[in-house]
Write an enzyme that holds these catalytic residues in place. Structure first.
Site, mmCIF file in Angstrom:
data_model
loop_
_atom_site.group_PDB
_atom_site.id
_atom_site.type_symbol
_atom_site.label_atom_id
_atom_site.label_comp_id
_atom_site.label_asym_id
_atom_site.label_seq_id
_atom_site.Cartn_x
_atom_site.Cartn_y
_atom_site.Cartn_z
ATOM 1 N N LYS A 51 -9.213 5.125 0.534
ATOM 2 C CA LYS A 51 -8.451 4.551 1.857
ATOM 3 C C LYS A 51 -8.392 5.793 2.965
ATOM 4 C CE LYS A 51 -4.751 1.988 -0.671
ATOM 5 N NZ LYS A 51 -3.689 2.637 -1.920
ATOM 6 N N GLN A 95 1.792 6.055 -1.514
ATOM 7 C CA GLN A 95 1.565 5.344 -2.185
ATOM 8 C C GLN A 95 2.189 5.325 -3.457
ATOM 9 O OE1 GLN A 95 -2.194 4.079 -2.729
ATOM 10 N NE2 GLN A 95 -1.957 3.980 -4.673
ATOM 11 N N ASP A 118 1.598 -2.199 4.798
ATOM 12 C CA ASP A 118 1.340 -2.408 2.873
ATOM 13 C C ASP A 118 2.362 -3.922 3.223
ATOM 14 O OD1 ASP A 118 -0.223 -1.346 0.963
ATOM 15 O OD2 ASP A 118 1.135 0.225 0.375
#
Ligand code: NAD
Length: 284
Positions: A51, A95, A118
């Protein structure tokens, strides 16, 4: 049979994102993404590195906050609060998975919905279900873009989604229903999976089980999208679909790797730019 080439499409999207970043920079705004990584899980470390590299390629500023496995919820919350307040950061992702002593729901709810690139905050998930503008989770969003690129219209189609997690299957269901597909969603408690997959025009699988979908489970000419990522003992990455045999029956199919995976990262970049644009609009 046509391969749904997520790698190729993701490169195209990344070059579009790069242009958008340049426009934002000309307006004195560099989109910024913060990532919180807890513990030493090698897969999570790899995803975070990928990422970060993707951000660098398109000119998005990115910062990774790394914490040891034993971090307290309180410490994590104060970092999230600090990032929520930071005007140079427009997107924040945590994460997953987090260690078991940390309440993942509470942590995800702490992220400002305006920075939730997200799309895991219940506020954004609710807006997604209602079909309103929101940050949709990157993986299902990437699947929708991939289908669109290959002109696979989901309107009025029978779609079977296998896997019903909050980050993959459920938002996948919502995105499809919002485009007027008839969606059948299956999970671990589904009695006869084959009965569901067999009648679908499009089968989308995100479970994490090697060879879960075999060729007898899909109808001739179906579109098959494999979200699953499984590491074999020899280190090879495979999806949830028996690619070799299913590809002989499918009209379109995603490879693993090179299908949904690269699309997920491309969508993260897109969502980060979207968050930065919203920030700019609200600042004016
Ligand atoms: P999860 O463990 O949270 O959810 C798995 C889902 O599959 C659950 O809904 C469960 O009920 C269902 N399931 C389990 N066994 C089943 C069975 N035998 N039949 C039908 N359903 C079954 O996992 P997740 O986070 O949603 O991830 C799913 C897979 O997708 C994993 O392989 C993960 O690595 C992969 N993934 C890929 C990407 C990507 O970018 N390609 C992104 C996220 C997740």
């Amino acid at each position: 049979m046509t391969i749904l080439d997520g790698k190729k499409l993701s490169e195209k999207i990344k070059s579009e994102v790069k242009k958008e970043v340049e426009v934002l920079k000309s307006k004195n705004l560099t989109p910024g993404l913060a990532v919180i990584l807890v513990g030493n899980d090698p897969a999570s470390q790899t995803y975070v590195r990928m990422k970060k590299e993707a951000c660098q390629k398109v000119g998005i500023y990115s910062v990774v906050h790394e914490f040891p496995e034993n971090i307290s919820e309180k410490e994590l919350f104060s970092t999230i609060d600090m990032i929520n307040e930071n005007p140079n950061i427009h997107g924040l992702l945590i994460q997953l998975p987090l260690p078991s002593h940390i309440d993942t729901t509470k942590v995800l709810e702490r992220v400002s919905p305006t920075k939730d690139v997200d799309g895991f905050h219940p506020y954004n998930m609710g807006r997604l279900v209602e079909g309103l503008d929101t940050f949709a989770p990157c993986t299902p969003l990437g699947v929708m873009e991939l289908l669109e690129e290959y002109k696979i219209d989901v309107y009025s189609k029978n779609v079977c989604v296998v896997g019903a997690s909050n980050i993959v299957g459920k938002p996948m269901w919502a995105l499809l229903v919002n485009k007027m597909a008839s969606v059948d969603i299956c999970h671990i408690a589904t009695k006869d999976l084959k009965e569901h997959t067999k009648k679908a025009d499009i089968v989308i699988v995100g479970v994490g089980k090697v060879n879960l979908i075999t060729s007898d489970m899909i109808k001739e000419g179906a579109v098959v999208v494999d979200i699953g990522i499984n590491k074999l003992p020899n280190g090879k990455l495979v999806g949830d679909v028996d690619f070799e045999n299913v590809s002989k029956k499918a009209s379109f199919i995603t490879p693993v790797p090179g299908g949904v995976g690269p699309m997920t990262i491309a969508m993260l970049l897109k969502n980060t730019v979207k968050a930065a644009k919203k920030f700019l609009k609200e600042e004016k």
